[in-house]
Design a protein around this motif. Sequence first.
Motif, short mmCIF file in Angstrom:
data_model
loop_
_atom_site.label_atom_id
_atom_site.label_comp_id
_atom_site.label_asym_id
_atom_site.label_seq_id
_atom_site.Cartn_x
_atom_site.Cartn_y
_atom_site.Cartn_z
N ALA A 1 1.82 -9.40 9.39
CA ALA A 1 3.14 -8.97 9.87
C ALA A 1 4.23 -9.27 8.84
O ALA A 1 5.13 -8.48 8.61
N TYR A 2 4.14 -10.45 8.22
CA TYR A 2 5.14 -10.79 7.19
C TYR A 2 5.03 -9.83 6.00
O TYR A 2 6.05 -9.39 5.44
N ALA A 3 3.80 -9.52 5.63
CA ALA A 3 3.61 -8.60 4.51
C ALA A 3 4.18 -7.22 4.84
O ALA A 3 4.84 -6.58 3.99
N GLN A 4 3.94 -6.74 6.06
CA GLN A 4 4.47 -5.44 6.47
C GLN A 4 5.99 -5.44 6.47
O GLN A 4 6.63 -4.47 6.01
N PHE A 5 6.59 -6.54 6.96
CA PHE A 5 8.05 -6.63 6.98
C PHE A 5 8.62 -6.59 5.57
O PHE A 5 9.54 -5.82 5.26
N ASN A 6 8.07 -7.43 4.70
CA ASN A 6 8.57 -7.49 3.31
C ASN A 6 8.37 -6.17 2.59
O ASN A 6 9.23 -5.72 1.82
N LEU A 7 7.24 -5.54 2.84
CA LEU A 7 6.95 -4.25 2.22
C LEU A 7 7.92 -3.18 2.71
O LEU A 7 8.45 -2.36 1.93
N GLY A 8 8.20 -3.19 4.02
CA GLY A 8 9.14 -2.21 4.57
C GLY A 8 10.53 -2.37 3.99
O GLY A 8 11.17 -1.38 3.61
N VAL A 9 11.03 -3.60 3.90
CA VAL A 9 12.35 -3.85 3.32
C VAL A 9 12.39 -3.40 1.87
O VAL A 9 13.36 -2.78 1.41
N ALA A 10 11.32 -3.71 1.13
CA ALA A 10 11.27 -3.32 -0.29
C ALA A 10 11.30 -1.80 -0.45
O ALA A 10 12.01 -1.27 -1.31
N PHE A 11 10.56 -1.08 0.41
CA PHE A 11 10.55 0.38 0.34
C PHE A 11 11.95 0.94 0.60
O PHE A 11 12.41 1.85 -0.11
N VAL A 12 12.64 0.42 1.62
CA VAL A 12 13.98 0.91 1.94
C VAL A 12 14.93 0.66 0.78
O VAL A 12 15.75 1.53 0.43
N ARG A 13 14.80 -0.49 0.14
CA ARG A 13 15.73 -0.83 -0.95
C ARG A 13 15.54 0.06 -2.17
O ARG A 13 16.50 0.34 -2.89
N LEU A 48 15.41 -2.39 10.66
CA LEU A 48 15.11 -1.00 10.97
C LEU A 48 16.37 -0.27 11.46
O LEU A 48 16.68 0.85 11.03
N GLY A 49 17.13 -0.94 12.34
CA GLY A 49 18.34 -0.32 12.88
C GLY A 49 19.37 -0.05 11.79
O GLY A 49 19.95 1.06 11.72
N TYR A 50 19.61 -1.02 10.91
CA TYR A 50 20.61 -0.81 9.87
C TYR A 50 20.12 0.20 8.81
O TYR A 50 20.93 0.89 8.18
N ALA A 51 18.80 0.28 8.61
CA ALA A 51 18.27 1.31 7.70
C ALA A 51 18.54 2.71 8.27
O ALA A 51 18.95 3.63 7.54
N HIS A 52 18.34 2.86 9.59
CA HIS A 52 18.64 4.15 10.22
C HIS A 52 20.14 4.46 10.15
O HIS A 52 20.53 5.62 9.94
N LEU A 53 20.99 3.45 10.33
CA LEU A 53 22.43 3.67 10.22
C LEU A 53 22.80 4.13 8.81
O LEU A 53 23.64 5.02 8.63
N LYS A 54 22.16 3.52 7.81
CA LYS A 54 22.45 3.87 6.42
C LYS A 54 22.12 5.34 6.15
O LYS A 54 22.84 6.03 5.41
N TYR A 55 21.06 5.81 6.77
CA TYR A 55 20.66 7.21 6.57
C TYR A 55 21.15 8.11 7.70
O TYR A 55 20.59 9.18 7.93
N GLU A 56 22.18 7.62 8.43
CA GLU A 56 22.88 8.40 9.47
C GLU A 56 21.92 8.94 10.52
O GLU A 56 21.89 10.13 10.84
#
Length: 442
Positions: A1-13, A48-56
């Motif tokens: 789960a930690y790996a998935q979280f870190n990977l997801g944040v890295a992809f968004v960035r 996840l919520g703030y990533a969606h806000l960033k992409y409207e």
Amino acid sequence: AYAQFNLGVAFVRIGKFEEGIEQLTLVGKMKPKSSEMIALRDKANLALGYAHLKYEQPEAASEAFNRVRLNGPLSNQALLGVGWAWNMQAQYNMALLPWIELKSRSTFDPAVQESYLAIPYNFEKIAKPKLALVYYTGATKSYEAQLRKLNNISKAVDGGELLQALRPANLGDETALSLYRSKLPSSITAPYLYSLMATHEFQNVLKNYQDLLYLQYVLNRWQRNLPAYSLMLQERRRAYQQKLPEVTRDTRLRKLQQLETQRNKLASEVSRIVNNQDVFALASEDELEQLAQLEAVKRNLHAVGKKQDVAELRERYELLNGLLYWQIADDYVPRQWQLEKGLKQLDSALAEAQAANASLKNAWNQAPTAFEGYAGRIKKQSSRIRSLQVKVDSALRQQEKRIQTIARQSLNQQRRRIESYLVRARFAQARLYDSLARAGEQ
């Protein structure tokens, strides 16, 4: 789960939005079995919520924010985010609900501080300028009050209040050192620095600081104990000097040579008895007494035999004398074994006494040297401890400065943010006053 979280944040960035959303969603929708995983799920949904806000994508953002616990460490940021998600959908009344909930929470939190501006902004959107002005005025007062508190907090940090709060109550207990690595200390600065205290940097600095405090405590304790060791050494030296004449005058020590001479005589006698098979030498006292009586009878018979016939009496004497000899001779071997055993025990006891005497003499000779050796060690350790104390005290002061610097930086960052909010609130006030004044003139 930690790996998935870190990977997801890295992809968004790095701009890989879809891949990042996929990873974060896996964590955000998992069914946690521990409080740690619940916290990670909240964090994933917030990201996840703030990533969606960033992409409207406000609807998806709102869905993610709603999966965050209402009363958790991230709930304020989630409430702020869900309000902006409704705002992006022009659902201004809906946006007010989470923001008004935020307004009732601690003003230390940045999300709460931002809500003070978001609420009147939303009232402007629904054409309620007077109500917006009231909330902007309230926000201004709140920000001014928070700035005053921050000034007081900064003075407390500069005065060492935070450092004092971070000190364990009992430095002698090593388990107390990790106390403020899991909960906030009793400090007026703690509510303003709770997010800072959760960072890896601050935790490392805190650990070093508390370890140095413990080292300082240990060194001070040893330095206090060294005079006691010196006193103990002096007392032992004095006791030695007082006891030495008494011990050297002890007459028992001079008996060893005499005892050894007596033992040698006894050993010679035992050797003579064994070599000559002298059975009468091992006779008991009763047997010796009987032998003496028989010898007297023998003399009497010899004296009387010149005058009368004593053949029968002489025969009885020979019988008794033979029986006594047989009795003594028959018990000779066990008596010889007991005699030799006793001699061995005497040799063992004498050897032990001689060893003790030699050890005592060695102690007499070595004690002064030993005393001087301990005195030198105590002096050397005292000098070493003083040197270490200087180093630890210097490192401790540096660590205290580091903690205060980090705390000031965090407080200054909060001050700049609140000052920015205050400027925006005052500007909005002025703008609304101007707008309402022009509307009144018309």
